[in-house]
Design a protein around this motif. Structure first.
Motif, mmCIF file in Angstrom:
data_model
loop_
_atom_site.group_PDB
_atom_site.id
_atom_site.type_symbol
_atom_site.label_atom_id
_atom_site.label_comp_id
_atom_site.label_asym_id
_atom_site.label_seq_id
_atom_site.Cartn_x
_atom_site.Cartn_y
_atom_site.Cartn_z
ATOM 1 N N ILE A 1 0.830 -1.204 0.000
ATOM 2 C CA ILE A 1 0.000 0.000 0.000
ATOM 3 C C ILE A 1 0.868 1.258 0.000
ATOM 4 C CG2 ILE A 1 -1.628 1.337 1.400
ATOM 5 C CD1 ILE A 1 -2.782 -1.451 2.277
ATOM 6 N N ASP A 2 1.912 1.261 0.821
ATOM 7 C CA ASP A 2 2.812 2.424 0.886
ATOM 8 C C ASP A 2 3.441 2.714 -0.478
ATOM 9 O OD1 ASP A 2 2.291 2.721 3.563
ATOM 10 O OD2 ASP A 2 4.138 1.746 4.243
ATOM 11 N N LYS A 3 3.810 1.651 -1.170
ATOM 12 C CA LYS A 3 4.462 1.819 -2.473
ATOM 13 C C LYS A 3 3.516 2.479 -3.474
ATOM 14 C CE LYS A 3 7.200 -0.753 -5.865
ATOM 15 N NZ LYS A 3 7.745 -2.085 -6.240
ATOM 16 N N ILE A 4 2.258 2.052 -3.464
ATOM 17 C CA ILE A 4 1.273 2.654 -4.372
ATOM 18 C C ILE A 4 0.995 4.097 -3.979
ATOM 19 C CG2 ILE A 4 -1.137 2.553 -5.136
ATOM 20 C CD1 ILE A 4 -0.932 -0.520 -4.742
ATOM 21 N N ALA A 5 0.855 4.337 -2.677
ATOM 22 C CA ALA A 5 0.500 5.670 -2.181
ATOM 23 C C ALA A 5 1.572 6.714 -2.481
ATOM 24 C CB ALA A 5 0.236 5.609 -0.681
ATOM 25 N N GLU A 6 2.803 6.280 -2.696
ATOM 26 C CA GLU A 6 3.881 7.219 -3.027
ATOM 27 C C GLU A 6 3.575 7.990 -4.304
ATOM 28 O OE1 GLU A 6 7.509 5.079 -3.286
ATOM 29 O OE2 GLU A 6 7.658 4.684 -1.130
ATOM 30 N N THR A 7 2.924 7.330 -5.249
ATOM 31 C CA THR A 7 2.623 7.966 -6.536
ATOM 32 C C THR A 7 1.135 8.220 -6.745
ATOM 33 O OG1 THR A 7 2.565 5.777 -7.587
ATOM 34 C CG2 THR A 7 4.657 6.974 -7.634
ATOM 35 N N ASN A 8 0.303 7.574 -5.920
ATOM 36 C CA ASN A 8 -1.145 7.735 -6.063
ATOM 37 C C ASN A 8 -1.786 7.697 -4.682
ATOM 38 O OD1 ASN A 8 -3.810 7.811 -6.811
ATOM 39 N ND2 ASN A 8 -3.846 5.772 -7.752
ATOM 40 N N LYS A 9 -1.921 8.859 -4.075
ATOM 41 C CA LYS A 9 -2.437 8.912 -2.706
ATOM 42 C C LYS A 9 -3.900 8.497 -2.624
ATOM 43 C CE LYS A 9 -3.589 13.876 -2.828
ATOM 44 N NZ LYS A 9 -3.331 15.175 -2.173
ATOM 45 N N ARG A 10 -4.574 8.462 -3.775
ATOM 46 C CA ARG A 10 -5.965 8.003 -3.811
ATOM 47 C C ARG A 10 -6.069 6.611 -4.428
ATOM 48 N NH1 ARG A 10 -9.206 13.532 -5.685
ATOM 49 N NH2 ARG A 10 -8.669 14.764 -3.811
ATOM 50 N N GLY A 11 -5.057 5.827 -4.206
ATOM 51 C CA GLY A 11 -5.026 4.476 -4.747
ATOM 52 C C GLY A 11 -6.092 3.580 -4.145
ATOM 53 N N ILE A 12 -6.277 2.430 -4.796
ATOM 54 C CA ILE A 12 -7.274 1.453 -4.347
ATOM 55 C C ILE A 12 -6.615 0.079 -4.271
ATOM 56 C CG2 ILE A 12 -9.462 0.298 -4.866
ATOM 57 C CD1 ILE A 12 -10.266 2.788 -6.457
ATOM 58 N N ALA A 13 -6.796 -0.588 -3.142
ATOM 59 C CA ALA A 13 -6.308 -1.960 -2.974
ATOM 60 C C ALA A 13 -7.477 -2.852 -2.593
ATOM 61 C CB ALA A 13 -5.233 -2.027 -1.897
ATOM 62 N N VAL A 14 -7.594 -3.983 -3.267
ATOM 63 C CA VAL A 14 -8.586 -4.992 -2.895
ATOM 64 C C VAL A 14 -7.869 -6.075 -2.104
ATOM 65 C CG1 VAL A 14 -10.178 -6.763 -3.704
ATOM 66 C CG2 VAL A 14 -10.089 -4.551 -4.865
ATOM 67 N N LEU A 15 -8.369 -6.348 -0.914
ATOM 68 C CA LEU A 15 -7.810 -7.391 -0.062
ATOM 69 C C LEU A 15 -8.810 -8.536 0.016
ATOM 70 C CD1 LEU A 15 -6.419 -5.233 2.904
ATOM 71 C CD2 LEU A 15 -5.314 -5.819 0.729
ATOM 72 N N ILE A 16 -8.417 -9.687 -0.497
ATOM 73 C CA ILE A 16 -9.285 -10.863 -0.476
ATOM 74 C C ILE A 16 -8.853 -11.736 0.693
ATOM 75 C CG2 ILE A 16 -10.085 -12.888 -1.749
ATOM 76 C CD1 ILE A 16 -9.423 -11.410 -4.333
ATOM 77 N N GLY A 17 -9.667 -11.739 1.738
ATOM 78 C CA GLY A 17 -9.264 -12.520 2.903
ATOM 79 C C GLY A 17 -10.077 -12.208 4.136
ATOM 80 N N ASP A 18 -9.461 -12.395 5.283
ATOM 81 C CA ASP A 18 -10.126 -12.270 6.578
ATOM 82 C C ASP A 18 -10.676 -10.862 6.796
ATOM 83 O OD1 ASP A 18 -9.986 -11.541 9.605
ATOM 84 O OD2 ASP A 18 -10.046 -13.725 9.572
ATOM 85 N N VAL A 19 -11.951 -10.773 7.119
ATOM 86 C CA VAL A 19 -12.609 -9.478 7.261
ATOM 87 C C VAL A 19 -12.032 -8.671 8.419
ATOM 88 C CG1 VAL A 19 -14.477 -10.399 8.715
ATOM 89 C CG2 VAL A 19 -14.869 -8.341 7.345
ATOM 90 N N ASN A 20 -11.580 -9.345 9.470
ATOM 91 C CA ASN A 20 -11.034 -8.631 10.625
ATOM 92 C C ASN A 20 -9.616 -8.135 10.367
ATOM 93 O OD1 ASN A 20 -13.196 -8.811 12.718
ATOM 94 N ND2 ASN A 20 -12.972 -10.984 12.255
ATOM 95 N N VAL A 21 -8.814 -8.935 9.689
ATOM 96 C CA VAL A 21 -7.483 -8.471 9.293
ATOM 97 C C VAL A 21 -7.620 -7.271 8.361
ATOM 98 C CG1 VAL A 21 -5.349 -9.067 8.081
ATOM 99 C CG2 VAL A 21 -6.440 -10.742 9.572
ATOM 100 N N ASN A 22 -8.561 -7.367 7.427
ATOM 101 C CA ASN A 22 -8.765 -6.268 6.484
ATOM 102 C C ASN A 22 -9.227 -4.993 7.190
ATOM 103 O OD1 ASN A 22 -8.061 -8.118 4.563
ATOM 104 N ND2 ASN A 22 -10.104 -8.333 3.679
ATOM 105 N N ALA A 23 -10.057 -5.149 8.214
ATOM 106 C CA ALA A 23 -10.512 -3.980 8.978
ATOM 107 C C ALA A 23 -9.346 -3.342 9.724
ATOM 108 C CB ALA A 23 -11.607 -4.399 9.959
ATOM 109 N N TRP A 24 -8.475 -4.168 10.282
ATOM 110 C CA TRP A 24 -7.280 -3.668 10.977
ATOM 111 C C TRP A 24 -6.373 -2.910 10.009
ATOM 112 C CZ3 TRP A 24 -2.223 -6.118 10.424
ATOM 113 C CH2 TRP A 24 -1.249 -5.583 11.271
ATOM 114 N N ILE A 25 -6.159 -3.483 8.825
ATOM 115 C CA ILE A 25 -5.325 -2.830 7.811
ATOM 116 C C ILE A 25 -5.955 -1.509 7.371
ATOM 117 C CG2 ILE A 25 -4.491 -3.022 5.427
ATOM 118 C CD1 ILE A 25 -4.169 -6.054 5.954
ATOM 119 N N THR A 26 -7.272 -1.495 7.234
ATOM 120 C CA THR A 26 -7.973 -0.279 6.809
ATOM 121 C C THR A 26 -7.764 0.856 7.805
ATOM 122 O OG1 THR A 26 -9.658 -1.577 5.643
ATOM 123 C CG2 THR A 26 -10.234 0.687 6.230
ATOM 124 N N VAL A 27 -7.892 0.550 9.090
ATOM 125 C CA VAL A 27 -7.705 1.575 10.129
ATOM 126 C C VAL A 27 -6.273 2.095 10.116
ATOM 127 C CG1 VAL A 27 -7.656 1.991 12.620
ATOM 128 C CG2 VAL A 27 -9.544 0.699 11.609
#
Length: 356
Positions: A133-159
């Motif tokens: 995510i950091d690598k993408i955000a360096e050039t695109n601060k409004r980037g989008i990442a799709v995370l396919i996996g555990d909903v709670n891990v994804n919520a933690w990453i989102t925060v």
């Protein structure tokens, strides 16, 4: 046959004790090349065995016992992928849906089946997602990442992502959410009550707090409030070992406690005593029986990961007399060798290499 017995950190303490090496999920991948050309009896859920087979060259991977039915491995299988109807199943449909969104990157959680991993841009284990995510955000601060996996891990990453990249978008899939039943079942009130008792007895600053990001939302919020350490199994083992704090409350599966205790007797460890049933499926007796079978005639069967979508596996029986057939058409097979289709393996290796 010279065998190396490898166990995951979530295996029971008894299985860990009879193993030659004990590693976490990321550790298995990062250390796989050490087992090039070796024979490994792997104790853990099947996707971990697949990862080892994929990342090591010319390795032979054996599993102490599996329960299989119609090309589907029922045990030992990660509960996040399929757990008695309580958790939806991650499938190739999720990857296809993710592609339609045209995000900057599609990442699959480390627990997903190998063929699904291979159709994404890479694998994440929680903390590793931040690097992508950091690598993408360096050039695109409004980037989008799709995370396919555990909903709670994804919520933690989102925060955590919102703290550093407030305009970045995380999309969690599947939309209906998959989760780890053992982690979601940790009683939040009881866990927090234990923390309060320990903090009162020892002083809050003297009590370590850590948890796996697969925990439920109540525990995640509590962890944020108390500045807890969040991490995968290797990190959960290392964090207390590197800390001056003598008392720890750990929110994850019980095998972690057993692992830390083998490495130090200087810590007072507390946990919710949660067991992962698929991990507990592998017992010392099954390990010992598998060793005997493999050393006296070779594997009972070979399970081939041949298909990109379920049912993933074909089973070739070598020693039918050792198989226990169930009334529902399923089979319990000891001392099974794993093999993976070359294309599935190569695609999976490319995705897993992100973790390196």
């Amino acid at each position: 046959m010279k065998l190396i017995t490898m166990s995951h950190n979530y295996q029971t303490g008894a299985v860990q004790k009879i193993s030659d090496v004990v590693l976490g999920t990321s550790g298995i991948i990062k250390n796989a090349e050490r087992y090039n050309g070796k024979n490994v009896l792997f104790c853990g859920v099947i996707y971990m065995a697949e990862d080892l087979y994929t990342m090591a060259d010319d390795v032979r991977v054996f599993i102490p016992e599996i329960t299989v039915k119609g090309g589907e491995v029922l045990r030992p299988r990660c509960p996040m992928i399929a757990y008695q109807g309580r958790s939806s199943i991650i499938t190739m449909r999720d990857v296809k849906k993710a592609r339609k969104l045209k995000p900057d990157i599609i990442l699959s959680y480390i627990n997903t089946p190998l063929s699904i991993k291979g159709e994404t841009d890479g694998v994440y284990n929680g903390t590793s997602a931040f690097e992508s995510i950091d690598k993408i955000a360096e050039t695109n601060k409004r980037g989008i990442a799709v995370l396919i996996g555990d909903v709670n891990v994804n919520a933690w990453i989102t925060v955590k992502t919102a703290q550093n990249h407030p305009e970045f978008t995380i999309i969690s899939m599947p939309a209906d959410g998959v989760y780890c039943p053992p982690h979601i079942d940790i009683d939040s009130k009881e866990f927090i009550s234990t923390w309060e008792e320990l903090a009162k007895a020892h002083g809050e600053k003297n009590v370590g707090l850590e948890m796996h990001p697969e925990v439920n939302s109540d525990l995640r919020s509590f962890g944020f409030e108390k500045n807890a350490y969040f991490g995968g199994t290797d990190g959960l083992v290392k964090e207390p070992l590197g800390s001056d704090k003598k008392v720890w409350l750990i929110g994850t599966v019980e095998g972690i406690i057993d692992r830390i205790k083998t490495l130090t007797n200087q810590k007072e460890l507390h946990s919710p005593c949660i067991i992962c049933p698929p991990m507990a499926y592998t017992t010392t007796s099954k390990v010992e029986r598998a060793r005997e079978i493999l050393e006296n005639g070779g594997p009972t069967a070979t399970i081939y990961y041949r298909h990109p979508e379920e049912p993933y596996y074909d089973v070739e029986i070598h020693r039918e007399e050792l198989i226990t057939k169930r009334g529902d058409g399923g089979m319990r097979i000891p001392a099974v060798e794993l093999a993976i289709d070359d294309e599935i393996k190569e695609k999976g290796r490319k995705a897993l290499s992100v973790l390196l």
